[in-house]
Design a protein around this motif. Sequence first.
Motif, PDB file in Angstrom:
ATOM      1  N   ALA A 158      -5.706   4.683  -5.563  1.00  0.00           N
ATOM      2  CA  ALA A 158      -4.884   5.833  -5.944  1.00  0.00           C
ATOM      3  C   ALA A 158      -5.100   6.253  -7.395  1.00  0.00           C
ATOM      4  CB  ALA A 158      -3.407   5.511  -5.719  1.00  0.00           C
TER       5      ALA A 158
ATOM      6  N   ALA B 167       0.832  -1.212   0.000  1.00  0.00           N
ATOM      7  CA  ALA B 167       0.000   0.000   0.000  1.00  0.00           C
ATOM      8  C   ALA B 167       0.864   1.259   0.000  1.00  0.00           C
ATOM      9  CB  ALA B 167      -0.939  -0.004   1.205  1.00  0.00           C
ATOM     10  N   ALA B 168       1.933   1.261   0.784  1.00  0.00           N
ATOM     11  CA  ALA B 168       2.821   2.429   0.822  1.00  0.00           C
ATOM     12  C   ALA B 168       3.537   2.617  -0.516  1.00  0.00           C
ATOM     13  CB  ALA B 168       3.828   2.284   1.955  1.00  0.00           C
TER      14      ALA B 168
ATOM     15  N   GLN C 159       1.060   4.218  -2.919  1.00  0.00           N
ATOM     16  CA  GLN C 159       0.910   5.650  -2.637  1.00  0.00           C
ATOM     17  C   GLN C 159       2.102   6.435  -3.176  1.00  0.00           C
ATOM     18  OE1 GLN C 159       0.346   5.691   1.607  1.00  0.00           O
ATOM     19  NE2 GLN C 159      -1.864   5.445   1.426  1.00  0.00           N
ATOM     20  N   ARG C 160       3.304   5.920  -2.948  1.00  0.00           N
ATOM     21  CA  ARG C 160       4.513   6.602  -3.428  1.00  0.00           C
ATOM     22  C   ARG C 160       4.520   6.679  -4.955  1.00  0.00           C
ATOM     23  NH1 ARG C 160      10.464   5.181  -1.369  1.00  0.00           N
ATOM     24  NH2 ARG C 160       9.716   6.422   0.383  1.00  0.00           N
TER      25      ARG C 160
ATOM     26  N   ALA D  55      -4.739  -0.895  -3.335  1.00  0.00           N
ATOM     27  CA  ALA D  55      -4.134   0.421  -3.112  1.00  0.00           C
ATOM     28  C   ALA D  55      -3.917   1.162  -4.424  1.00  0.00           C
ATOM     29  CB  ALA D  55      -2.818   0.265  -2.358  1.00  0.00           C
TER      30      ALA D  55
ATOM     31  N   ALA E 120       1.944   6.638  -7.012  1.00  0.00           N
ATOM     32  CA  ALA E 120       0.922   7.594  -7.449  1.00  0.00           C
ATOM     33  C   ALA E 120       1.394   9.030  -7.236  1.00  0.00           C
ATOM     34  CB  ALA E 120      -0.380   7.339  -6.711  1.00  0.00           C
ATOM     35  N   GLN E 121       2.039   9.296  -6.108  1.00  0.00           N
ATOM     36  CA  GLN E 121       2.544  10.643  -5.825  1.00  0.00           C
ATOM     37  C   GLN E 121       3.604  11.065  -6.838  1.00  0.00           C
ATOM     38  OE1 GLN E 121       3.901  10.128  -1.795  1.00  0.00           O
ATOM     39  NE2 GLN E 121       1.886  10.561  -0.926  1.00  0.00           N
TER      40      GLN E 121
END
Length: 85
Positions: A58, A23-24, A27-28, A54, A30-31
């Motif tokens: 995102a 999940a992290a 997120q990274r 995730a 997608a950012q």
Amino acid sequence: MHTPFHADLHCHSTFSDGTLSPAALAQRAAQRGVSLWALTDHDAIDGVPQAQAAAQAAGMDFLTGVEISVSYASNTVHIVGLGFD
């Protein structure tokens, strides 16, 4: 004119030798502007459901993935497999 996109098709999570959860990692990615992402842990697919959820949350497209280790005659190679069901 084609629209460029950013893909990351080779990532490892804590289910393998990575330091972030699936999940992290999603997120990274997608950012950082990734629009197509795959989790390719070494010899493990346990993180794929978490990664897929995730990635979708995102707004990224997701490919299932794994990096398979194969040894023969004292040599080891890693083969990335994508898009399995």
